[in-house]
Write a protein that holds these residues in place. Sequence first.
Motif, mmCIF file in Angstrom:
data_model
loop_
_atom_site.group_PDB
_atom_site.id
_atom_site.type_symbol
_atom_site.label_atom_id
_atom_site.label_comp_id
_atom_site.label_asym_id
_atom_site.label_seq_id
_atom_site.Cartn_x
_atom_site.Cartn_y
_atom_site.Cartn_z
ATOM 1 N N LYS A 1 -17.069 0.339 -0.257
ATOM 2 C CA LYS A 1 -18.294 1.061 -0.618
ATOM 3 C C LYS A 1 -18.008 2.531 -0.909
ATOM 4 O O LYS A 1 -18.723 3.169 -1.686
ATOM 5 N N LYS A 2 -16.956 3.045 -0.310
ATOM 6 C CA LYS A 2 -16.569 4.431 -0.565
ATOM 7 C C LYS A 2 -15.824 4.561 -1.895
ATOM 8 O O LYS A 2 -16.035 5.519 -2.649
ATOM 9 N N LEU A 3 -14.997 3.561 -2.205
ATOM 10 C CA LEU A 3 -14.155 3.639 -3.398
ATOM 11 C C LEU A 3 -14.909 3.284 -4.679
ATOM 12 O O LEU A 3 -14.739 3.957 -5.704
ATOM 13 N N MET A 4 -15.705 2.245 -4.665
ATOM 14 C CA MET A 4 -16.300 1.723 -5.894
ATOM 15 C C MET A 4 -17.125 2.752 -6.685
ATOM 16 O O MET A 4 -16.978 2.845 -7.907
ATOM 17 N N VAL B 1 -2.133 0.308 0.860
ATOM 18 C CA VAL B 1 -3.095 0.082 -0.221
ATOM 19 C C VAL B 1 -2.271 -0.135 -1.485
ATOM 20 O O VAL B 1 -1.121 0.306 -1.573
ATOM 21 N N ALA B 2 -2.854 -0.832 -2.475
ATOM 22 C CA ALA B 2 -2.074 -1.141 -3.674
ATOM 23 C C ALA B 2 -3.004 -1.413 -4.849
ATOM 24 O O ALA B 2 -4.173 -1.770 -4.678
ATOM 25 N N VAL B 3 -2.438 -1.256 -6.049
ATOM 26 C CA VAL B 3 -3.099 -1.664 -7.293
ATOM 27 C C VAL B 3 -2.175 -2.661 -7.968
ATOM 28 O O VAL B 3 -0.959 -2.440 -8.056
ATOM 29 N N ARG B 4 -2.755 -3.770 -8.443
ATOM 30 C CA ARG B 4 -1.957 -4.824 -9.049
ATOM 31 C C ARG B 4 -2.545 -5.259 -10.379
ATOM 32 O O ARG B 4 -3.750 -5.240 -10.567
ATOM 33 N N LEU B 5 -1.666 -5.647 -11.275
ATOM 34 C CA LEU B 5 -2.068 -6.429 -12.443
ATOM 35 C C LEU B 5 -1.709 -7.864 -12.124
ATOM 36 O O LEU B 5 -0.542 -8.179 -11.849
ATOM 37 N N LEU B 6 -2.709 -8.737 -12.131
ATOM 38 C CA LEU B 6 -2.516 -10.147 -11.803
ATOM 39 C C LEU B 6 -2.504 -10.954 -13.091
ATOM 40 O O LEU B 6 -3.395 -10.818 -13.927
ATOM 41 N N ILE B 7 -1.488 -11.806 -13.267
ATOM 42 C CA ILE B 7 -1.384 -12.665 -14.444
ATOM 43 C C ILE B 7 -1.348 -14.105 -13.966
ATOM 44 O O ILE B 7 -0.415 -14.515 -13.272
ATOM 45 N N LYS B 8 -2.381 -14.883 -14.296
ATOM 46 C CA LYS B 8 -2.491 -16.240 -13.781
ATOM 47 C C LYS B 8 -3.026 -17.166 -14.870
ATOM 48 O O LYS B 8 -4.156 -17.023 -15.320
ATOM 49 N N PHE B 9 -2.170 -18.091 -15.320
ATOM 50 C CA PHE B 9 -2.567 -19.105 -16.294
ATOM 51 C C PHE B 9 -2.331 -20.488 -15.688
ATOM 52 O O PHE B 9 -1.419 -20.671 -14.874
ATOM 53 N N ASN B 10 -3.132 -21.463 -16.074
ATOM 54 C CA ASN B 10 -2.922 -22.833 -15.618
ATOM 55 C C ASN B 10 -1.586 -23.373 -16.111
ATOM 56 O O ASN B 10 -0.923 -24.144 -15.433
ATOM 57 N N ASP B 11 -1.196 -22.935 -17.294
ATOM 58 C CA ASP B 11 0.084 -23.337 -17.880
ATOM 59 C C ASP B 11 1.116 -22.258 -17.543
ATOM 60 O O ASP B 11 1.008 -21.115 -18.010
ATOM 61 N N GLN C 1 -6.331 -5.930 -9.563
ATOM 62 C CA GLN C 1 -6.644 -6.295 -8.198
ATOM 63 C C GLN C 1 -6.376 -5.077 -7.312
ATOM 64 O O GLN C 1 -5.337 -4.429 -7.438
ATOM 65 N N LEU C 2 -7.340 -4.758 -6.453
ATOM 66 C CA LEU C 2 -7.169 -3.674 -5.487
ATOM 67 C C LEU C 2 -6.886 -4.274 -4.121
ATOM 68 O O LEU C 2 -7.480 -5.283 -3.744
ATOM 69 N N ASN C 3 -5.993 -3.627 -3.392
ATOM 70 C CA ASN C 3 -5.602 -4.130 -2.074
ATOM 71 C C ASN C 3 -5.804 -3.030 -1.025
ATOM 72 O O ASN C 3 -5.313 -1.915 -1.170
ATOM 73 N N PHE C 4 -6.548 -3.366 0.026
ATOM 74 C CA PHE C 4 -6.743 -2.463 1.162
ATOM 75 C C PHE C 4 -6.410 -3.241 2.424
ATOM 76 O O PHE C 4 -7.131 -4.149 2.818
ATOM 77 N N SER C 5 -5.278 -2.894 3.054
ATOM 78 C CA SER C 5 -4.824 -3.605 4.242
ATOM 79 C C SER C 5 -4.528 -2.636 5.372
ATOM 80 O O SER C 5 -4.579 -1.416 5.203
ATOM 81 N N ARG C 6 -4.181 -3.205 6.504
ATOM 82 C CA ARG C 6 -3.914 -2.402 7.694
ATOM 83 C C ARG C 6 -2.754 -1.437 7.489
ATOM 84 O O ARG C 6 -2.753 -0.318 8.017
ATOM 85 N N ASP C 7 -1.742 -1.863 6.689
ATOM 86 C CA ASP C 7 -0.540 -1.027 6.572
ATOM 87 C C ASP C 7 -0.236 -0.552 5.156
ATOM 88 O O ASP C 7 0.819 0.008 4.908
ATOM 89 N N ALA D 1 -9.846 8.796 8.661
ATOM 90 C CA ALA D 1 -9.687 10.215 8.325
ATOM 91 C C ALA D 1 -8.890 10.397 7.030
ATOM 92 O O ALA D 1 -8.980 11.445 6.378
ATOM 93 N N LYS D 2 -8.118 9.374 6.655
ATOM 94 C CA LYS D 2 -7.285 9.454 5.447
ATOM 95 C C LYS D 2 -7.901 8.720 4.252
ATOM 96 O O LYS D 2 -7.284 8.637 3.186
ATOM 97 N N TRP D 3 -9.098 8.182 4.412
ATOM 98 C CA TRP D 3 -9.678 7.360 3.351
ATOM 99 C C TRP D 3 -9.901 8.127 2.054
ATOM 100 O O TRP D 3 -9.750 7.565 0.974
ATOM 101 N N ASP D 4 -10.252 9.410 2.130
ATOM 102 C CA ASP D 4 -10.433 10.191 0.911
ATOM 103 C C ASP D 4 -9.130 10.238 0.117
ATOM 104 O O ASP D 4 -9.130 10.114 -1.115
ATOM 105 N N ASP D 5 -8.016 10.401 0.840
ATOM 106 C CA ASP D 5 -6.709 10.430 0.174
ATOM 107 C C ASP D 5 -6.385 9.080 -0.455
ATOM 108 O O ASP D 5 -5.889 9.017 -1.586
ATOM 109 N N TYR D 6 -6.660 8.014 0.273
ATOM 110 C CA TYR D 6 -6.370 6.675 -0.244
ATOM 111 C C TYR D 6 -7.221 6.377 -1.475
ATOM 112 O O TYR D 6 -6.738 5.779 -2.443
ATOM 113 N N CYS D 7 -8.473 6.790 -1.433
ATOM 114 C CA CYS D 7 -9.366 6.559 -2.578
ATOM 115 C C CYS D 7 -8.866 7.297 -3.810
ATOM 116 O O CYS D 7 -8.875 6.745 -4.927
#
Length: 368
Positions: free
Chosen positions: A234-237, A279-289, A271-277, A340-346
């Motif tokens: 809610k802070k990042l979006m 944060v990350a930004v990813r490009l996800l590539i997923k095809f059935n084939d 894809q955005l990732n927010f975990s305990r240890d 306390a570090k969320w502003d930096d992570y955002c």
Amino acid sequence: MFKIDRTSNSITPIKNKSFTELGFTERNHLQEWLANHSNAFGEELLIIQKEFAGFEDTRERLDLLALDKEGNLVIIENKLDDSGRDVVWQAMKYAAYCSTLTTIQIISIFKDYLKSLDGDADDASKVIYEFLDESEESEVILNEDIKQRVILVAANFRKEVTSTVLWFREHGLDITCIEVKPYQLGQELALSVNKIIPLKETEDYLISMREKAESQVKAKQNGNRHTKRISFWKKLMPQLLENNSQSFVNTKIQPKSLIHSKSLATGQKLQLNFSRDHVAVRLLIKFNDFKTQEKAFNQLFLNRKNIETQLGFDLDWVIGKDNRAAVIQVKYECDGYDEAKWDDYCQWLLKKVIAFETAFTPKLYSSK
């Protein structure tokens, strides 16, 4: 059901047939169709085993065992032309048997299933937490709260079965009835799949009431992990929208460690990732084939040097395999739950998202 003929502006009846008269069987046909196309149930499910017989002191076996997007076990019982009288009792026994399965046991069950398909069993846990939109195995808790679900599948449901299902649902047990019917028009065959219990309107109401009642309990059970995720997203979006990032417009905020963007191109999204240890930004590539997925990944990988030069930082490149997505990511190791570090992570995520959109969008694979 009718086939529409535009040329003659007429309709031709499509005959409803029984599975038996068409020569279809429960195990060799209906079960295989549903296992290979689990989205036929109207939601995303991950099939983790067929003919599961891992119960102590009994030789009984359930038709299909699956996971839903919340990590709940889903017991799927298939019948052909008639549900029979005892299908609810049978399924409830299986649900009780499965209630004690732990996360480790469920992953082991899925490993066995992947082996039976000649897949890579070592990827079992990774496939599961990718399916659940979780970034780390440590974030995944399966079969939590002992909330097993049951899906019953048949061409026709007896009244005593539907009455029992409705009674169980009124008392908080999640049982769904899916009606499947085969049809024939000349040599062409078709299958209709319809959810008859619960109806859509009833289901939406019950889900909202159940989520409201469980929200406080979940917060305690998860050690406020879910609460922190919701608060961070809610802070990042809003900041993404304010900075003209279009990828996450109208994205639904959920208590997940992973948030998906809208599709940037077929089979490709951020894809955005927010975990305990981290944060990350990813490009996800997923095809059935997988060959198409490999082609889309390689198109970018061959331009890796120019892309990383444009971004100003190095990336991790993972091609994926079988039913796993390819991932191109940048990760920031940190204490994700330190508010306390969320502003930096955002700010870090914001800059990386905009950089990804600029660098990757014009270069994404298109089959056209």
